[in-house]
Scaffold this motif. Structure first.
Motif, PDB file in Angstrom:
ATOM      1  N   GLU A   1      -4.371   3.254 -12.268  1.00  0.00           N
ATOM      2  CA  GLU A   1      -4.929   2.351 -10.372  1.00  0.00           C
ATOM      3  C   GLU A   1      -3.100   1.733 -10.417  1.00  0.00           C
ATOM      4  N   LYS A   2      -2.425   1.611 -11.640  1.00  0.00           N
ATOM      5  CA  LYS A   2      -1.420   1.008 -11.487  1.00  0.00           C
ATOM      6  C   LYS A   2      -0.192   1.956 -10.551  1.00  0.00           C
ATOM      7  N   ALA A   3      -0.810   3.422 -11.384  1.00  0.00           N
ATOM      8  CA  ALA A   3      -0.302   4.325 -10.483  1.00  0.00           C
ATOM      9  C   ALA A   3      -0.130   4.431  -9.189  1.00  0.00           C
ATOM     10  N   LYS A   4      -1.422   4.633  -8.524  1.00  0.00           N
ATOM     11  CA  LYS A   4      -1.837   4.078  -7.536  1.00  0.00           C
ATOM     12  C   LYS A   4      -0.985   2.778  -6.204  1.00  0.00           C
ATOM     13  N   ILE A   5      -1.130   2.030  -7.289  1.00  0.00           N
ATOM     14  CA  ILE A   5      -0.259   0.810  -6.511  1.00  0.00           C
ATOM     15  C   ILE A   5       0.803   0.858  -6.429  1.00  0.00           C
ATOM     16  N   LYS A   6       1.904   1.679  -7.177  1.00  0.00           N
ATOM     17  CA  LYS A   6       3.069   1.741  -7.319  1.00  0.00           C
ATOM     18  C   LYS A   6       3.925   2.390  -6.299  1.00  0.00           C
TER      19      LYS A   6
ATOM     20  N   ASP B   1       5.740   4.685  -1.465  1.00  0.00           N
ATOM     21  CA  ASP B   1       5.479   5.390  -0.230  1.00  0.00           C
ATOM     22  C   ASP B   1       4.986   4.624   0.683  1.00  0.00           C
ATOM     23  N   TYR B   2       4.460   3.793   1.614  1.00  0.00           N
ATOM     24  CA  TYR B   2       4.128   3.342   1.845  1.00  0.00           C
ATOM     25  C   TYR B   2       5.018   1.652   3.034  1.00  0.00           C
ATOM     26  N   ARG B   3       5.826   1.466   1.653  1.00  0.00           N
ATOM     27  CA  ARG B   3       6.586   0.531   1.807  1.00  0.00           C
ATOM     28  C   ARG B   3       6.543  -0.377   3.755  1.00  0.00           C
ATOM     29  N   ASP B   4       6.387   0.032   4.091  1.00  0.00           N
ATOM     30  CA  ASP B   4       6.561  -0.716   6.111  1.00  0.00           C
ATOM     31  C   ASP B   4       4.912  -1.525   5.686  1.00  0.00           C
ATOM     32  N   HIS B   5       3.750  -0.779   5.070  1.00  0.00           N
ATOM     33  CA  HIS B   5       2.139  -1.248   4.979  1.00  0.00           C
ATOM     34  C   HIS B   5       2.671  -3.001   4.079  1.00  0.00           C
ATOM     35  N   TRP B   6       3.915  -2.944   3.464  1.00  0.00           N
ATOM     36  CA  TRP B   6       3.876  -4.130   2.144  1.00  0.00           C
ATOM     37  C   TRP B   6       4.523  -4.978   2.569  1.00  0.00           C
ATOM     38  N   SER B   7       5.196  -5.161   4.141  1.00  0.00           N
ATOM     39  CA  SER B   7       6.410  -5.353   3.791  1.00  0.00           C
ATOM     40  C   SER B   7       5.809  -7.253   4.696  1.00  0.00           C
ATOM     41  N   ARG B   8       7.165  -7.999   4.092  1.00  0.00           N
ATOM     42  CA  ARG B   8       6.947  -9.322   4.461  1.00  0.00           C
ATOM     43  C   ARG B   8       6.062 -10.276   5.773  1.00  0.00           C
ATOM     44  N   PRO B   9       6.362  -9.843   6.027  1.00  0.00           N
ATOM     45  CA  PRO B   9       4.951 -10.223   7.433  1.00  0.00           C
ATOM     46  C   PRO B   9       4.073 -10.279   7.660  1.00  0.00           C
ATOM     47  N   LEU B  10       3.318  -8.561   6.524  1.00  0.00           N
ATOM     48  CA  LEU B  10       2.401  -7.886   7.090  1.00  0.00           C
ATOM     49  C   LEU B  10       1.618  -8.960   5.449  1.00  0.00           C
ATOM     50  N   VAL B  11       2.039  -8.460   4.362  1.00  0.00           N
ATOM     51  CA  VAL B  11       1.701  -9.175   3.459  1.00  0.00           C
ATOM     52  C   VAL B  11       2.273 -10.209   2.315  1.00  0.00           C
ATOM     53  N   THR B  12       1.416 -11.145   2.613  1.00  0.00           N
ATOM     54  CA  THR B  12       2.312 -12.442   1.664  1.00  0.00           C
ATOM     55  C   THR B  12       2.215 -12.360   0.569  1.00  0.00           C
ATOM     56  N   PRO B  13       2.767 -12.799  -1.065  1.00  0.00           N
ATOM     57  CA  PRO B  13       2.069 -12.635  -1.971  1.00  0.00           C
ATOM     58  C   PRO B  13       0.593 -13.811  -2.192  1.00  0.00           C
ATOM     59  N   GLU B  14       1.008 -14.758  -1.078  1.00  0.00           N
ATOM     60  CA  GLU B  14      -0.476 -15.585  -2.043  1.00  0.00           C
ATOM     61  C   GLU B  14      -2.234 -14.415  -0.855  1.00  0.00           C
ATOM     62  N   ALA B  15      -1.643 -13.990   0.335  1.00  0.00           N
ATOM     63  CA  ALA B  15      -3.178 -13.174   0.450  1.00  0.00           C
ATOM     64  C   ALA B  15      -3.186 -11.513  -0.793  1.00  0.00           C
ATOM     65  N   LEU B  16      -2.072 -11.746  -1.086  1.00  0.00           N
ATOM     66  CA  LEU B  16      -2.375 -10.596  -2.058  1.00  0.00           C
ATOM     67  C   LEU B  16      -2.986 -10.920  -3.376  1.00  0.00           C
ATOM     68  N   ARG B  17      -2.161 -12.173  -3.854  1.00  0.00           N
ATOM     69  CA  ARG B  17      -2.714 -12.714  -4.723  1.00  0.00           C
ATOM     70  C   ARG B  17      -4.532 -12.919  -4.693  1.00  0.00           C
ATOM     71  N   GLU B  18      -4.855 -13.512  -4.041  1.00  0.00           N
ATOM     72  CA  GLU B  18      -5.805 -13.633  -3.328  1.00  0.00           C
ATOM     73  C   GLU B  18      -7.278 -12.890  -4.051  1.00  0.00           C
ATOM     74  N   LYS B  19      -6.683 -11.519  -2.992  1.00  0.00           N
ATOM     75  CA  LYS B  19      -6.757 -10.204  -2.951  1.00  0.00           C
ATOM     76  C   LYS B  19      -7.569  -9.539  -4.469  1.00  0.00           C
ATOM     77  N   CYS B  20      -6.384  -9.822  -5.074  1.00  0.00           N
ATOM     78  CA  CYS B  20      -6.520  -8.872  -6.218  1.00  0.00           C
ATOM     79  C   CYS B  20      -7.892  -9.627  -6.846  1.00  0.00           C
ATOM     80  N   LEU B  21      -7.908 -10.945  -7.135  1.00  0.00           N
ATOM     81  CA  LEU B  21      -7.878 -11.911  -7.846  1.00  0.00           C
ATOM     82  C   LEU B  21     -10.078 -11.953  -7.252  1.00  0.00           C
ATOM     83  N   GLN B  22      -9.715 -10.807  -6.220  1.00  0.00           N
ATOM     84  CA  GLN B  22     -10.831 -11.328  -5.793  1.00  0.00           C
ATOM     85  C   GLN B  22     -12.014 -10.239  -5.623  1.00  0.00           C
ATOM     86  N   ILE B  23     -11.209  -8.692  -6.267  1.00  0.00           N
ATOM     87  CA  ILE B  23     -11.495  -7.181  -5.986  1.00  0.00           C
ATOM     88  C   ILE B  23     -11.354  -7.668  -8.189  1.00  0.00           C
ATOM     89  N   GLY B  24     -11.572  -8.791  -8.701  1.00  0.00           N
ATOM     90  CA  GLY B  24     -12.183  -7.904 -10.758  1.00  0.00           C
ATOM     91  C   GLY B  24     -10.893  -8.576 -10.960  1.00  0.00           C
TER      92      GLY B  24
END
Length: 98
Positions: free
Chosen positions: A31-36, A41-64
């Protein structure tokens, strides 16, 4: 689980990661390899305006993810958004959600 602070494809991808986290009890190397791989490979999907650290942090905790695993993912996001390179332990052959 929808997180309105994330794009739909990133949200769906993280839900898939979460299913595996729940099955194994932690963020295993595959799963670490998948995230990396996704962040490279899809860097533009993770760009700063689209993905904020706060939103991703919340999601990580939300999924366990544990706090230490979440910090690791946040480090990868920071590196990705600042133009760095992540090297997965092994390429998984990731299929990005449409």
């Amino acid at each position: 689980m929808n997180n309105p602070g994330l794009p739909a494809d990133v949200n769906k991808f993280m839900d898939d990661i979460g299913r595996h986290v729940k099955l194994s009890g932690c963020l295993v190397w595959q799963e670490k390899a998948k995230i990396k791989e996704a962040m490279m490979d899809y860097r533009d999907h993770w760009s700063r305006p689209l993905v904020t650290p706060e939103a991703l942090r919340e999601k990580c905790l939300q999924i366990g993810m544990r706090e230490d695993e979440t910090r690791l993912v946040m480090d990868w996001l920071n590196k990705t958004q600042n133009g760095g390179i992540l090297i997965p332990k092994r390429r998984i052959g990731l299929k990005w959600p449409e």
